[in-house]
Design a protein around this motif. Sequence first.
Motif, short mmCIF file in Angstrom:
data_model
loop_
_atom_site.label_atom_id
_atom_site.label_comp_id
_atom_site.label_asym_id
_atom_site.label_seq_id
_atom_site.Cartn_x
_atom_site.Cartn_y
_atom_site.Cartn_z
N UNK A 116 0.90 -1.01 -0.06
CA UNK A 116 -0.15 0.09 0.01
C UNK A 116 0.82 1.13 -0.10
N UNK A 117 0.42 2.37 -0.31
CA UNK A 117 1.14 3.76 -0.35
C UNK A 117 1.21 4.26 0.99
N UNK A 118 2.16 5.30 1.06
CA UNK A 118 2.14 6.09 2.21
C UNK A 118 1.58 7.40 2.06
N UNK A 119 1.71 8.20 2.90
CA UNK A 119 0.98 9.63 2.84
C UNK A 119 1.43 10.48 1.61
N UNK A 120 2.94 10.38 1.37
CA UNK A 120 3.47 11.09 0.59
C UNK A 120 3.15 10.74 -0.78
N UNK A 121 3.18 9.35 -0.98
CA UNK A 121 2.73 8.73 -2.51
C UNK A 121 1.18 8.87 -2.48
N UNK A 122 0.26 8.75 -1.65
CA UNK A 122 -0.97 9.07 -1.55
C UNK A 122 -1.33 10.70 -2.34
N UNK A 123 -0.65 11.51 -1.63
CA UNK A 123 -0.88 13.14 -1.86
C UNK A 123 -0.32 13.32 -3.63
N UNK A 124 0.81 12.74 -3.86
CA UNK A 124 1.21 12.60 -5.31
C UNK A 124 -0.01 12.00 -6.14
N UNK A 125 -0.45 10.82 -5.95
CA UNK A 125 -1.72 10.55 -6.67
C UNK A 125 -2.60 11.60 -6.89
N UNK A 126 -3.02 12.27 -5.77
CA UNK A 126 -4.09 13.03 -5.69
C UNK A 126 -3.91 14.31 -6.73
N UNK A 127 -2.51 14.71 -6.54
CA UNK A 127 -2.04 15.81 -7.23
C UNK A 127 -2.15 15.44 -9.01
N UNK A 128 -1.63 14.24 -9.23
CA UNK A 128 -1.83 13.93 -10.67
C UNK A 128 -3.39 13.74 -11.01
N UNK A 129 -4.15 13.17 -10.14
CA UNK A 129 -5.65 13.20 -10.57
C UNK A 129 -6.12 14.41 -10.53
N UNK A 130 -5.88 15.29 -9.85
CA UNK A 130 -6.30 16.85 -9.89
C UNK A 130 -5.95 17.41 -11.19
N UNK A 187 2.36 0.74 -4.32
CA UNK A 187 3.60 1.89 -4.62
C UNK A 187 4.55 1.63 -5.66
N UNK A 188 4.65 0.34 -6.00
CA UNK A 188 5.86 0.12 -7.15
C UNK A 188 5.21 0.51 -8.51
N UNK A 189 4.08 0.77 -8.65
CA UNK A 189 3.71 1.16 -10.17
C UNK A 189 3.45 2.75 -10.23
N UNK A 190 3.94 3.32 -11.09
CA UNK A 190 3.99 4.61 -11.65
C UNK A 190 2.61 5.28 -11.81
N UNK A 191 2.00 6.11 -11.18
CA UNK A 191 0.73 6.19 -11.15
C UNK A 191 -0.11 6.85 -12.45
N UNK A 192 0.94 7.61 -13.19
CA UNK A 192 0.77 8.10 -14.48
C UNK A 192 0.47 7.15 -15.57
N UNK A 193 1.37 6.22 -15.49
CA UNK A 193 1.84 4.99 -16.22
C UNK A 193 0.63 4.10 -16.16
N UNK A 194 0.21 3.95 -14.88
CA UNK A 194 -1.15 3.05 -14.68
C UNK A 194 -2.21 3.36 -15.12
#
Length: 321
Positions: free
Chosen positions: A36-50, A292-299
């Motif tokens: 699973x992702x940590x806080x920093x990784x989750x915030x990064x996902x949110x930034x990408x999505x937004x 967390x090992x998969x890059x969000x944009x790529x995914x």
Amino acid sequence: MSNRAFLSKFKAQTIFPYYHLVRDTDVAHIENLYLFKNTKQFLNDIQILKTNYKALNPRDLLNNNVSNNSFLLSFDDGLQEIHSVIYPILKQQGLKAIFFVNPNFIDNNEGLYKHYISIILKQLKDTGFEKNVLDKIGAIFSFTSNSTEEFKKKFINIKFSEREKVNDVLDLLKIDIRDYLKEQKVYISKEQIQEMLDDGFYFGGHTMSHPPLIQLSQEEQTLEIINSIDWLKQNFNINYSLFAFPFSDRAISKKVLEKLFEYDPNVKIFGNSGLKKDMDKRIIQRFSLENPNKETEKQIVTENMYKYFNKVIRKYHIKRK
Ligand SMILES: [Zn+2]
């Protein structure tokens, strides 16, 4: 092919990423099941999505007012991190979300057998996976194993009907699961659900006890599903029906789905087969952004690519028997 530059090309699609938890440390009841992702990784996902999508409010989904290019997050299993970690982040980010919960586990009187298995594996690891202990556990479930890996695989994949025997293993290893649940507060409480509802978040059923539905009769499946939606309506002032399938929606029959549409014609049902169109518009397919090992944009791009690929091979529209 899954270049992040493709992301802008796929923006017309509305996406439904899902997670279970976000957490900065390991935790025994999850660590042997999935990453699973940590806080920093989750915030990064949110930034990408937004940056690439508009936030979709679950209210608009229920009103069938979904615009293109939007995203909606959901979280399964009702783990305490949805209240302690995810809820504050979402509030701060101005996002709403849906949380799918198993009523049997709310308030920590009992837990998901898979979580128990992970706790047991953690203790076995800490004591060096002693062969005689592994054999004793194997005997409880009538399996044998020649390696730790084989043991882990067989133990994690025991049948739902054998879940009561997990309690025998807890006894054998002198693990007090009630203490663990109360101390760790593994799942959220009714009060926490009320607090989040009052703040404009949405809750849906995820079955009462999180069984692999395929191992139950159609009648049992229907009860597990509808009772979990009803529980939310009876305990909170909820008038909508939301539901997400546990484990997988792949083998869910048309008959069970039709029962759900009979129960509430406005129900929204969430699966996890990626970006596919199901037999009915009320079924929404999600994909996980948890690894967390998969890059969000790529995914996100990969999931979109699968959609076009599946269309080509005529698997985009899910067929159900
Ligand atoms: Zn689940």
